[in-house]
Design an enzyme around this catalytic site. Structure first.
Site, PDB file in Angstrom:
ATOM      1  N   SER A 136      52.470  53.990  42.069  1.00 53.97           N
ATOM      2  CA  SER A 136      53.350  54.766  41.186  1.00 53.97           C
ATOM      3  C   SER A 136      52.539  55.587  40.189  1.00 53.97           C
ATOM      4  O   SER A 136      52.551  55.327  38.991  1.00 53.97           O
ATOM      5  CB  SER A 136      54.339  53.845  40.456  1.00 53.97           C
ATOM      6  N   GLY A 170      43.520  49.198  45.095  1.00 51.42           N
ATOM      7  CA  GLY A 170      42.383  48.294  44.921  1.00 51.42           C
ATOM      8  C   GLY A 170      42.240  47.737  43.515  1.00 51.42           C
ATOM      9  O   GLY A 170      41.318  46.963  43.245  1.00 51.42           O
ATOM     10  N   SER A 171      43.150  48.103  42.620  1.00 57.34           N
ATOM     11  CA  SER A 171      43.036  47.614  41.237  1.00 57.34           C
ATOM     12  C   SER A 171      43.450  46.148  41.119  1.00 57.34           C
ATOM     13  O   SER A 171      43.043  45.467  40.180  1.00 57.34           O
ATOM     14  CB  SER A 171      43.876  48.485  40.296  1.00 57.34           C
ATOM     15  N   GLY A 172      44.253  45.675  42.077  1.00 59.29           N
ATOM     16  CA  GLY A 172      44.637  44.263  42.051  1.00 59.29           C
ATOM     17  C   GLY A 172      46.135  44.000  41.941  1.00 59.29           C
ATOM     18  O   GLY A 172      46.548  42.869  41.672  1.00 59.29           O
ATOM     19  N   LYS A 173      46.951  45.012  42.172  1.00 59.45           N
ATOM     20  CA  LYS A 173      48.407  44.868  42.019  1.00 59.45           C
ATOM     21  C   LYS A 173      48.980  43.787  42.951  1.00 59.45           C
ATOM     22  O   LYS A 173      49.750  42.928  42.517  1.00 59.45           O
ATOM     23  CB  LYS A 173      49.119  46.202  42.303  1.00 59.45           C
ATOM     24  N   SER A 174      48.599  43.848  44.226  1.00 57.63           N
ATOM     25  CA  SER A 174      49.155  42.885  45.195  1.00 57.63           C
ATOM     26  C   SER A 174      48.667  41.477  44.899  1.00 57.63           C
ATOM     27  O   SER A 174      49.447  40.517  44.938  1.00 57.63           O
ATOM     28  CB  SER A 174      48.740  43.266  46.621  1.00 57.63           C
ATOM     29  N   GLY A 211      48.867  50.963  39.118  1.00 59.00           N
ATOM     30  CA  GLY A 211      47.413  51.079  39.053  1.00 59.00           C
ATOM     31  C   GLY A 211      46.855  51.678  40.339  1.00 59.00           C
ATOM     32  O   GLY A 211      47.594  51.860  41.318  1.00 59.00           O
ATOM     33  N   LEU A 212      45.578  51.973  40.312  1.00 60.21           N
ATOM     34  CA  LEU A 212      44.910  52.573  41.469  1.00 60.21           C
ATOM     35  C   LEU A 212      44.945  51.641  42.681  1.00 60.21           C
ATOM     36  O   LEU A 212      45.047  50.423  42.518  1.00 60.21           O
ATOM     37  CB  LEU A 212      43.437  52.846  41.115  1.00 60.21           C
TER      38      LEU A 212
END
Lengths: 203, 203
Positions: free
Chosen positions: A110, A39-43, A36-37
């Site tokens: 990615s 800041g999308s919330g992956k971490s 995802g972008l």
């Protein structure tokens, strides 16, 4: 499993395989790939998911920029070739972790379909679980947890994914979470439900 | 561990750390690094050690040429620079595995003191356990399990460690096993005793 045993002819047992590790751990392994972008919330989702799985007695490990770019991949930069090599190595390492019986979590922007497909192709059917962390660019930029969008707007960063470099959304991901519409708990519930339905928590 | 939780401000828990994984697994993690000539017994000892540890309910994983040179490091050849890069990556991956709570086993000839030191330096005190698999060249060549010595004598391989390329023995390894003088059981007993004395099997 017995072999001849003297000074010249040595035992040669097979290695312990993935299924045997699953039995010891009482759960299966797989790769959960967050894309995802920035800041999308992956971490956020990765660390929360790991915390929840830990409390379910599930063995996990997070592969992300922090522990990969500063160690294994510190020789790589952000050129298209090096981004691809970065993900190739992450995929190969993830494969070893999944083979070791760990429910592995990867959090990388990615942005390219082709690169994610390259990683998917390293795994058996069902072992690569793509989670599209969907969120409009404007919201990601408002959050800007690492200040990347600000730096990109100021010209300090070139080629920021989503802003000045492409992001190619997954076509058919296993899971979609929309982090502008649901809170962390709801996103995690969706992921845990998927894992449960696909029998990851039992052997 | 509680955090604010709405659509914009997300939870941010710390990751699960190594100590927490040790608690879940009920054992510690470390890197057991086998070094020695081709044919000295590194692979045999690795697989037998893993088998014994599995039956003690210890989580292990073997990193060796088979799963590293064909995947992560398939872009590398056997030049001195690539050999070093091979071991650098192995060291970094092993560090991730140890961080993940796995009692990691590495089996690489790793002929250079400097390269092994580079790997050792990635780890905390006590976490890198060097096992010198000591065996006279003549015996290794008699065993020749992969036919490497034969190929080297026929000129099909250049720069075989021990024969036409240097092997620098460890100066002060944690463990020495002499595979021409002791059988596999005895070598494994020495290694398991070391791990036990150093409290790897308890937390």
């Amino acid at each position: 499993m017995q072999g001849v045993n003297n000074n010249n002819i040595l035992w040669h047992k097979g290695k312990i395989n993935k299924s045997q590790r699953w039995i010891m751990n009482k759960h299966k392994s797989a790769l959960i790939w967050f894309t995802g972008l920035p800041g999308s919330g992956k971490s956020t989702l990765s660390t929360e998911l790991e915390y929840r799985l830990y409390n379910m007695n599930i063995r996990t490990y997070i592969l992300d920029g922090d522990n990969i770019r500063h160690g294994l991949n510190k020789d790589l930069n952000f050129s298209p070739e090096d981004r691809r090599e970065n993900l190739r190595r992450v995929g190969e390492v993830a494969k070893l972790f999944v083979d070791a019986g760990i429910l592995t979590i990867a959090a990388f922007a990615s942005p390219y379909l082709e690169d994610r497909k390259m990683v998917r192709n390293l795994f058996c059917d069902g072992e690569f679980i793509e989670v599209y962390v969907k969120c409009p660019l404007e919201i990601c930029e408002q959050r800007d947890p690492k200040g990347l969008y600000k730096k990109a707007r100021n010209g300090q960063i070139k080629g920021l994914t989503g802003l000045s470099a492409p992001y190619e959304p997954p076509v058919n991901p296993e899971i979609i979470v929309e982090t502008d519409k649901m809170d962390v708990n709801e996103s995690i519930r969706i992921i845990l439900d998927y894992l449960d339905r696909n029998n990851v928590f039992k052997i």
